[in-house]
Design an enzyme around this catalytic site. Structure first.
Site, PDB file in Angstrom:
ATOM      1  N   ASP A  38       0.858  -1.189   0.000  1.00 48.02           N
ATOM      2  CA  ASP A  38       0.000   0.000   0.000  1.00 48.02           C
ATOM      3  C   ASP A  38       0.887   1.230   0.000  1.00 48.02           C
ATOM      4  O   ASP A  38       2.094   1.129   0.249  1.00 48.02           O
ATOM      5  CB  ASP A  38      -0.908  -0.012   1.257  1.00 48.02           C
ATOM      6  CG  ASP A  38      -2.200   0.769   1.059  1.00 48.02           C
ATOM      7  OD1 ASP A  38      -2.118   2.001   0.851  1.00 48.02           O
ATOM      8  OD2 ASP A  38      -3.275   0.161   1.098  1.00 48.02           O
ATOM      9  N   ASP A  64       3.417   1.713  -4.719  1.00 47.10           N
ATOM     10  CA  ASP A  64       2.474   2.526  -5.490  1.00 47.10           C
ATOM     11  C   ASP A  64       2.185   1.727  -6.756  1.00 47.10           C
ATOM     12  O   ASP A  64       3.085   1.517  -7.581  1.00 47.10           O
ATOM     13  CB  ASP A  64       3.104   3.884  -5.817  1.00 47.10           C
ATOM     14  CG  ASP A  64       2.176   4.752  -6.657  1.00 47.10           C
ATOM     15  OD1 ASP A  64       1.224   4.218  -7.276  1.00 47.10           O
ATOM     16  OD2 ASP A  64       2.417   5.975  -6.710  1.00 47.10           O
ATOM     17  N   VAL A  65       0.949   1.280  -6.904  1.00 46.79           N
ATOM     18  CA  VAL A  65       0.633   0.343  -7.995  1.00 46.79           C
ATOM     19  C   VAL A  65       0.777   0.961  -9.392  1.00 46.79           C
ATOM     20  O   VAL A  65       0.724   0.247 -10.390  1.00 46.79           O
ATOM     21  CB  VAL A  65      -0.785  -0.258  -7.849  1.00 46.79           C
ATOM     22  CG1 VAL A  65      -0.896  -1.110  -6.599  1.00 46.79           C
ATOM     23  CG2 VAL A  65      -1.877   0.816  -7.903  1.00 46.79           C
ATOM     24  N   TYR A 156     -14.119   6.185 -12.977  1.00 42.25           N
ATOM     25  CA  TYR A 156     -14.197   4.995 -12.123  1.00 42.25           C
ATOM     26  C   TYR A 156     -14.926   3.867 -12.855  1.00 42.25           C
ATOM     27  O   TYR A 156     -14.456   2.722 -12.879  1.00 42.25           O
ATOM     28  CB  TYR A 156     -14.918   5.351 -10.810  1.00 42.25           C
ATOM     29  CG  TYR A 156     -14.900   4.250  -9.767  1.00 42.25           C
ATOM     30  CD1 TYR A 156     -13.793   4.063  -8.946  1.00 42.25           C
ATOM     31  CD2 TYR A 156     -15.991   3.393  -9.597  1.00 42.25           C
ATOM     32  CE1 TYR A 156     -13.766   3.055  -7.987  1.00 42.25           C
ATOM     33  CE2 TYR A 156     -15.978   2.393  -8.645  1.00 42.25           C
ATOM     34  CZ  TYR A 156     -14.862   2.223  -7.839  1.00 42.25           C
ATOM     35  OH  TYR A 156     -14.844   1.220  -6.887  1.00 42.25           O
ATOM     36  N   LYS A 160     -13.096   0.337 -13.893  1.00 44.20           N
ATOM     37  CA  LYS A 160     -13.551  -0.930 -13.305  1.00 44.20           C
ATOM     38  C   LYS A 160     -14.083  -1.889 -14.379  1.00 44.20           C
ATOM     39  O   LYS A 160     -13.984  -3.118 -14.233  1.00 44.20           O
ATOM     40  CB  LYS A 160     -14.599  -0.664 -12.226  1.00 44.20           C
ATOM     41  CG  LYS A 160     -14.022   0.008 -10.986  1.00 44.20           C
ATOM     42  CD  LYS A 160     -12.951  -0.871 -10.318  1.00 44.20           C
ATOM     43  CE  LYS A 160     -12.453  -0.313  -9.008  1.00 44.20           C
ATOM     44  NZ  LYS A 160     -11.463  -1.192  -8.358  1.00 44.20           N
ATOM     45  N   THR A 191     -16.325   1.103   3.917  1.00 44.33           N
ATOM     46  CA  THR A 191     -14.875   1.336   4.028  1.00 44.33           C
ATOM     47  C   THR A 191     -14.615   2.837   3.849  1.00 44.33           C
ATOM     48  O   THR A 191     -15.511   3.571   3.408  1.00 44.33           O
ATOM     49  CB  THR A 191     -14.075   0.589   2.929  1.00 44.33           C
ATOM     50  OG1 THR A 191     -14.262   1.290   1.693  1.00 44.33           O
ATOM     51  CG2 THR A 191     -14.477  -0.863   2.782  1.00 44.33           C
TER      52      THR A 191
HETATM   53  N1  LIG Z   1     -16.089   0.072  -0.606  1.00 45.56           N
HETATM   54  C1  LIG Z   1     -16.881  -0.064  -1.628  1.00 45.56           C
HETATM   55  O1  LIG Z   1     -18.094   0.232  -1.558  1.00 45.56           O
HETATM   56  C2  LIG Z   1     -16.348  -0.618  -2.928  1.00 45.56           C
HETATM   57  C3  LIG Z   1     -17.267  -0.961  -3.919  1.00 45.56           C
HETATM   58  C4  LIG Z   1     -16.813  -1.468  -5.117  1.00 45.56           C
HETATM   59  C5  LIG Z   1     -15.452  -1.646  -5.321  1.00 45.56           C
HETATM   60  N2  LIG Z   1     -14.578  -1.295  -4.348  1.00 45.56           N
HETATM   61  C6  LIG Z   1     -13.154  -1.487  -4.638  1.00 45.56           C
HETATM   62  O2  LIG Z   1     -12.539  -2.195  -3.598  1.00 45.56           O
HETATM   63  C7  LIG Z   1     -11.151  -1.862  -3.558  1.00 45.56           C
HETATM   64  C8  LIG Z   1     -10.746  -1.555  -2.132  1.00 45.56           C
HETATM   65  O3  LIG Z   1     -11.388  -0.363  -1.711  1.00 45.56           O
HETATM   66  P1  LIG Z   1     -11.879  -0.106  -0.228  1.00 45.56           P
HETATM   67  O4  LIG Z   1     -13.333   0.033  -0.273  1.00 45.56           O
HETATM   68  O5  LIG Z   1     -11.278  -1.065   0.705  1.00 45.56           O
HETATM   69  O6  LIG Z   1     -11.300   1.377   0.000  1.00 45.56           O
HETATM   70  P2  LIG Z   1     -10.108   1.908   0.917  1.00 45.56           P
HETATM   71  O7  LIG Z   1      -9.969   3.337   0.557  1.00 45.56           O
HETATM   72  O8  LIG Z   1     -10.369   1.540   2.332  1.00 45.56           O
HETATM   73  O9  LIG Z   1      -8.843   1.074   0.421  1.00 45.56           O
HETATM   74  C9  LIG Z   1      -8.170   1.339  -0.774  1.00 45.56           C
HETATM   75  C10 LIG Z   1      -6.681   1.161  -0.497  1.00 45.56           C
HETATM   76  O10 LIG Z   1      -5.980   1.349  -1.732  1.00 45.56           O
HETATM   77  C11 LIG Z   1      -4.803   2.075  -1.426  1.00 45.56           C
HETATM   78  N3  LIG Z   1      -4.284   2.758  -2.609  1.00 45.56           N
HETATM   79  C12 LIG Z   1      -4.814   3.819  -3.268  1.00 45.56           C
HETATM   80  N4  LIG Z   1      -4.012   4.203  -4.268  1.00 45.56           N
HETATM   81  C13 LIG Z   1      -2.936   3.353  -4.242  1.00 45.56           C
HETATM   82  C14 LIG Z   1      -1.768   3.238  -5.034  1.00 45.56           C
HETATM   83  N5  LIG Z   1      -1.507   4.081  -6.042  1.00 45.56           N
HETATM   84  N6  LIG Z   1      -0.912   2.237  -4.747  1.00 45.56           N
HETATM   85  C15 LIG Z   1      -1.144   1.380  -3.718  1.00 45.56           C
HETATM   86  N7  LIG Z   1      -2.227   1.458  -2.931  1.00 45.56           N
HETATM   87  C16 LIG Z   1      -3.107   2.440  -3.190  1.00 45.56           C
HETATM   88  C17 LIG Z   1      -5.241   3.065  -0.358  1.00 45.56           C
HETATM   89  O11 LIG Z   1      -4.134   3.609   0.348  1.00 45.56           O
HETATM   90  C18 LIG Z   1      -6.151   2.214   0.496  1.00 45.56           C
HETATM   91  O12 LIG Z   1      -5.439   1.586   1.540  1.00 45.56           O
HETATM   92  C19 LIG Z   1     -10.965  -0.697  -4.533  1.00 45.56           C
HETATM   93  O13 LIG Z   1     -10.439  -1.169  -5.753  1.00 45.56           O
HETATM   94  C20 LIG Z   1     -12.376  -0.187  -4.735  1.00 45.56           C
HETATM   95  O14 LIG Z   1     -12.545   0.455  -5.971  1.00 45.56           O
HETATM   96  C21 LIG Z   1     -14.982  -0.790  -3.161  1.00 45.56           C
END
Ligand SMILES: NC(=O)c1ccc[n+]([C@@H]2O[C@H](COP(=O)([O-])OP(=O)(O)OC[C@H]3O[C@@H](n4cnc5c(N)ncnc54)[C@H](O)[C@@H]3O)[C@@H](O)[C@H]2O)c1
Length: 249
Positions: A38, A64-65, A156, A160, A191
């Site tokens: 992360d 950083d991805v 987004y 996705k 989250t």
């Molecule tokens: N929470 C929801 O409702 C939801 C719904 C659909 C999809 N998602 C997807 O689930 C995944 C996880 O999201 P989440 O809900 O846990 O949110 P979150 O914000 O809690 O976690 C996302 C994590 O990604 C990390 N991140 C961001 N940019 C980065 C980078 N460049 N390099 C490395 N790490 C990076 C952040 O620091 C964070 O820890 C995401 O891909 C999100 O799009 C979430």
């Protein structure tokens, strides 16, 4: 608990928070060794500490991805520390709101860099090590927004949907080489990515969902656990919505 991921080594992106952190904890409980990747170092290290307190094996790596050279170092770190790499969870993601006209080029490029290019770079750089294991799995975390539209985030949605297409392409490309690639589509999950949602809006949202609730990060992690376990050895290129029935309406 049955050790469903015994002998697996997993690299999990976005592992410091939300859905990624739930993956780290669950995968570790199931016997996997985990590299928690992360950009949020302090939070990531806290997740690692939790795992170690329960006698699990995990380490943090700042990744950083969007950065290919950083990816190469992360993969080398996983193999150096744990001896192999069998499992990749491309979960890191960001959401920036913006409609077709209101989205800026900068916002678009940022979202695509993290959510889309980041997933490709992860598959690309991890692939040689994953293939060496002969029994590997990738789960790419998309979103219900990769399947349906909304007025909330053009970049987004695009990024996705691209995750879905890339997963299918990779699943077919590697189907005979001991590597499976599947996609999980979270619905609304509690989250930090959701930001501050007023109570009344959250209630309205929950009422609109078939199950009457939003999800928790573990709901998603359990889906990936199955897909990364040997129980799923005939499953590749699959789409698994974990959304309380949202996609069914
Ligand atoms: N929470 C929801 O409702 C939801 C719904 C659909 C999809 N998602 C997807 O689930 C995944 C996880 O999201 P989440 O809900 O846990 O949110 P979150 O914000 O809690 O976690 C996302 C994590 O990604 C990390 N991140 C961001 N940019 C980065 C980078 N460049 N390099 C490395 N790490 C990076 C952040 O620091 C964070 O820890 C995401 O891909 C999100 O799009 C979430």
């Amino acid at each position: 608990m049955n050790k469903r991921l015994q002998n697996k080594v997993a690299l999990i992106t976005g592992g410091a928070s939300g859905i990624g952190a739930a993956h780290v904890r669950l995968f570790s409980d199931a016997g996997a060794k985990v590299l928690v990747c992360d950009v949020q170092e302090e939070l990531g290290c806290r997740v690692v500490d939790d795992v170690k307190r329960k006698s699990g094996e995990a380490e943090f790596f700042r990744l950083d991805v969007t950065d290919e050279s950083n990816w190469k170092k992360a993969v080398a770190e996983a193999v150096g520390r744990f001896g192999s790499l069998t499992t990749l969870i491309n979960n890191a993601g960001i959401f920036i709101p913006g409609g077709v006209e209101s989205e800026s080029n900068e916002g678009w490029n940022r979202v695509v860099a993290v959510n889309q290019t980041g997933v490709w770079l992860g598959m690309k750089t991890a692939m040689p090590e994953l293939l060496k294991s002969g029994n590997a799995a990738i789960v790419n975390i998309s979103s219900l927004y990769g399947l349906v539209g909304s007025p909330e985030g053009i970049a987004y949605h695009a990024s996705k949907a691209a995750v879905r297409a890339m997963s299918k392409a990779a699943a077919v490309e590697y189907a005979r080489r001991g590597l499976r690639v599947n996609t999980v589509y979270p619905g609304v999950i509690k989250t930090p990515i959701l930001g501050e949602v007023p109570d009344y809006m959250m209630k309205a949202l929950e009422e609109a969902l078939p199950m009457g609730r939003i999800g928790i990060p573990e709901d998603i992690a359990y889906a990936s656990l199955y897909l990364c376990s040997d129980e799923a050895q005939f499953v590749t290129g699959a789409d698994l919505c974990v959304d309380g029935g949202a996609y069914a309406i």
